[in-house]
Design an enzyme around this catalytic site. Structure first.
Site, PDB file in Angstrom:
ATOM      1  N   CYS A 382      39.384  34.185  30.764  1.00  0.00           N
ATOM      2  CA  CYS A 382      39.513  35.502  31.377  1.00  0.00           C
ATOM      3  C   CYS A 382      39.572  35.394  32.901  1.00  0.00           C
ATOM      4  CB  CYS A 382      38.422  36.439  30.865  1.00  0.00           C
ATOM      5  SG  CYS A 382      38.973  38.154  30.921  1.00  0.00           S
ATOM      6  N   HIS A 508      39.085  35.996  25.087  1.00  0.00           N
ATOM      7  CA  HIS A 508      37.796  35.300  24.964  1.00  0.00           C
ATOM      8  C   HIS A 508      37.693  34.623  23.594  1.00  0.00           C
ATOM      9  CE1 HIS A 508      35.697  37.159  28.478  1.00  0.00           C
ATOM     10  NE2 HIS A 508      36.638  38.080  28.294  1.00  0.00           N
ATOM     11  N   GLU A 510      35.669  32.525  22.702  1.00  0.00           N
ATOM     12  CA  GLU A 510      34.260  32.241  22.354  1.00  0.00           C
ATOM     13  C   GLU A 510      33.671  33.272  21.397  1.00  0.00           C
ATOM     14  OE1 GLU A 510      35.349  33.280  25.292  1.00  0.00           O
ATOM     15  OE2 GLU A 510      33.923  34.577  26.329  1.00  0.00           O
TER      16      GLU A 510
HETATM   17  N1  GLN Z   1      37.546  40.835  36.125  1.00  0.00           N
HETATM   18  C1  GLN Z   1      38.670  40.415  35.364  1.00  0.00           C
HETATM   19  C2  GLN Z   1      39.452  41.577  34.778  1.00  0.00           C
HETATM   20  O1  GLN Z   1      38.940  42.658  34.663  1.00  0.00           O
HETATM   21  C3  GLN Z   1      38.260  39.441  34.263  1.00  0.00           C
HETATM   22  C4  GLN Z   1      37.305  40.020  33.275  1.00  0.00           C
HETATM   23  C5  GLN Z   1      36.583  38.969  32.458  1.00  0.00           C
HETATM   24  O2  GLN Z   1      36.467  37.824  32.861  1.00  0.00           O
HETATM   25  N2  GLN Z   1      36.038  39.362  31.321  1.00  0.00           N
HETATM   26  O3  GLN Z   1      40.596  41.429  34.418  1.00  0.00           O
END
Ligand code: GLN
Length: 533
Positions: A382, A508, A510
């Site tokens: 992310c 994600h 995970e």
């Molecule tokens: N802050 C980033 C976004 O909103 C990544 C979010 C995250 O890592 N869950 O796109």
């Protein structure tokens, strides 16, 4: 079979591992062939933990249907393989919101709205999953967050008291307490447990089963004492000793007959003890995986729980690759060009962690540059993926001022941009791109190789995205966009095929790694880390 309801409460202190006990019990019942779900009721006012700082509440876990939830749902899924939904994570805030919305609509026809019965009725409805279109469930396990006796959990306790009365044999109450060892006296103390059970009884709830958390083994005399003081059968007093790994807990609970005690209370024939072959095979692998491999977690939250699912996914993938993953938190705020080599020394690979906001991002970018130029396996998740993309723009494409719009609203090279549908959003809670979305993988890519298929689904939690205007430039310079969401044409995965393992995912992975099915990307990453040594 009628649905049975198991309520899990905790006393004495918090952090006893109720989530692990709930997940373990779910696993054991599932192993007996029963259909099970596990849900968590949290007594705080937030609608969900989505807007909470990880220091408040650890990781925010995301379900496939896009609910931001308590991290215990991660344990439920990893232990049981069940896919939870928004109905498995409830807070006081959501309960109140439902009731207040109903009141505003005029549904209560002039009545005074009160904690009892209106709030407790709504809690009961959700505990019974009245509105859910579940397949026929044999067991619903409900874990109540916090510690009994807290003012805020009182309505949940009252709901359990009423349900117990209403459901009769089809409800079982499990209470988890703590038995401290006083070193100076050389004694284990059961008094806090007695007090905690008294408190529960004072609320009209007699626990059926007690699980005693302890750092030392409790002998039968001790268990007998607890049983007789607390009106509980001896075989219903089980202990939860410290284990070398949380994944040993189901086996320990099975050995002591926790699941059998539940069945007996309900009046279901206990039958044979399931063998849990797959689980034992995993535990054997875990015990044999002693060779250590060092993985750096580059992030800004110096708190184990903040990256819970990533940690567990790495541990699991390590075990399946026959190594013990030693995880090292590396605070990205402290990483500079001068010290990066030192900070990452000895790491076979690094994960650039997810996150929000400016703090610590330059360190992540420096780490990504270092591992890219030194060919150290790197997994960006992310925000971590976004930082890999920014690093590449700055140092390979030559856009020194490249950034994400999240960090710099006016950046001329917005290689990470705000998603179109996010532009008009003003409310922060529950409005990100959340939950499972499809992703198509490019054949021949490393990720395709890892998954062994083209179509995958992964869970998301973000507002910003890879800016497609730059895609051609990236591809030409060697960073490939190998995973695309077909509906929105959104870049979900980038990889540099010339390197050993340099992959960033907007999603994600995970969240969907489980004990019996470690995630293919984590498996592939660990393999690359081992091979790079
Ligand atoms: N802050 C980033 C976004 O909103 C990544 C979010 C995250 O890592 N869950 O796109």
């Amino acid at each position: 079979m009628k649905t049975n309801y198991i309520f899990i409460t905790g006393g004495v202190v918090s952090s006893l591992g109720k989530g692990i006990i709930s997940a373990s019990l779910g696993k054991l019942l599932q192993a007996r062939g029963y259909k099970v779900t596990i849900q968590k009721f949290d007594p705080y006012i937030n609608i969900d933990p989505g807007t909470l700082n990880p220091y408040e509440h650890g990781e925010c876990y995301v379900t496939e249907d896009g609910m931001e939830t308590d991290l215990d749902l991660g344990h439920y899924e990893r232990f049981t393989g069940i896919r939870t939904t928004r109905h498995n994570s409830i807070t006081t805030g959501r309960i109140y919101k439902t009731v207040i919305d109903r009141e505003r609509r005029g549904d209560y026809l002039g009545k005074t709205i009160q904690v009892v019965p209106h709030i407790t009725d709504e809690i009961k409805r959700r505990m019974l999953r009245v509105d859910e279109k579940d397949e026929q469930l044999d067991f619903v396990i409900t874990e109540v967050g916090g510690t009994i006796g807290d003012i805020e959990s009182a309505p949940f306790m009252e709901a359990i008291r009423q349900l117990r009365w209403q459901l009769g044999h089809n409800a079982v109450c499990v209470h988890l307490t703590y038995v401290p060892y006083l070193k100076a006296a050389g004694e284990l103390k059961t008094k806090p447990t007695q007090h905690s059970v008294k408190e529960l009884q004072g609320m009209g709830i007699q626990p059926d089963i007690l699980v005693l958390r302890t750092e030392c083994h409790l002998d039968d005399a001790m268990r007998m004492k607890v049983a007789s003081f607390c009106n509980v059968d001896l075989e219903c007093v089980v202990q939860s000793e410290d284990m070398p790994s949380i994944y040993e807990v189901p086996v320990s609970m099975q050995r002591q007959g926790l699941d059998a005690a539940v069945l007996r209370k309900i009046g279901i024939p206990v039958g044979e003890t399931p063998t849990m072959t797959g689980w034992h095979a995993f535990l054997d692998k875990q015990r044999n995986a002693t060779k250590e491999i060092h993985i750096g977690l580059v992030g800004k939250y110096d708190l184990q729980d903040a990256y819970k699912s990533i940690r567990e996914s790495l541990n699991l993938a390590g075990i399946y690759n026959d190594v013990k993953a030693k995880l090292h938190f590396i605070n990205s705020e402290n990483i500079t060009h001068e010290n990066v080599a030192d900070q990452l020394k000895g790491m076979a690979g690094i994960v650039v962690c997810p996150g929000f906001g400016q703090r610590g991002i330059e360190g992540k970018i420096i780490a990504a540059e270092y591992t890219r130029t030194h060919d150290i396996p790197t997994f960006g998740i992310c925000l971590g993926m976004q930082m890999m993309v920014i690093e590449f723009a700055r140092n390979v494409l030559g856009y020194k001022d490249a950034n994400s719009r999240e960090m710099d609203a006016n950046t001329p090279h917005n290689v990470i941009d705000i998603m179109e549908e996010q532009k008009s959003i003003t409310q922060m809670g529950g409005t990100m791109r959340l939950g499972a979305y499809e992703c198509n993988l490019r054949e021949g890519s490393r990720v395709y190789e890892a998954y062994g298929q083209v179509h995958v689904q992964e869970r998301h939690r973000h507002r910003y995205e890879f800016n497609n205007n730059y895609q051609k430039e990236y591809e030409k310079a060697g960073m490939q966009c190998v995973g695309i969401n077909p509906a929105a044409n959104l870049v979900e995965i980038v990889e540099i095929p010339n390197l050993r393992w340099y992959i960033g995912t907007q999603f994600h992975p995970e969240y969907s790694s489980t004990v019996l099915r470690p995630h293919p990307l984590f498996m592939s990453f660990l393999k690359a880390c081992i091979e790079s040594l």
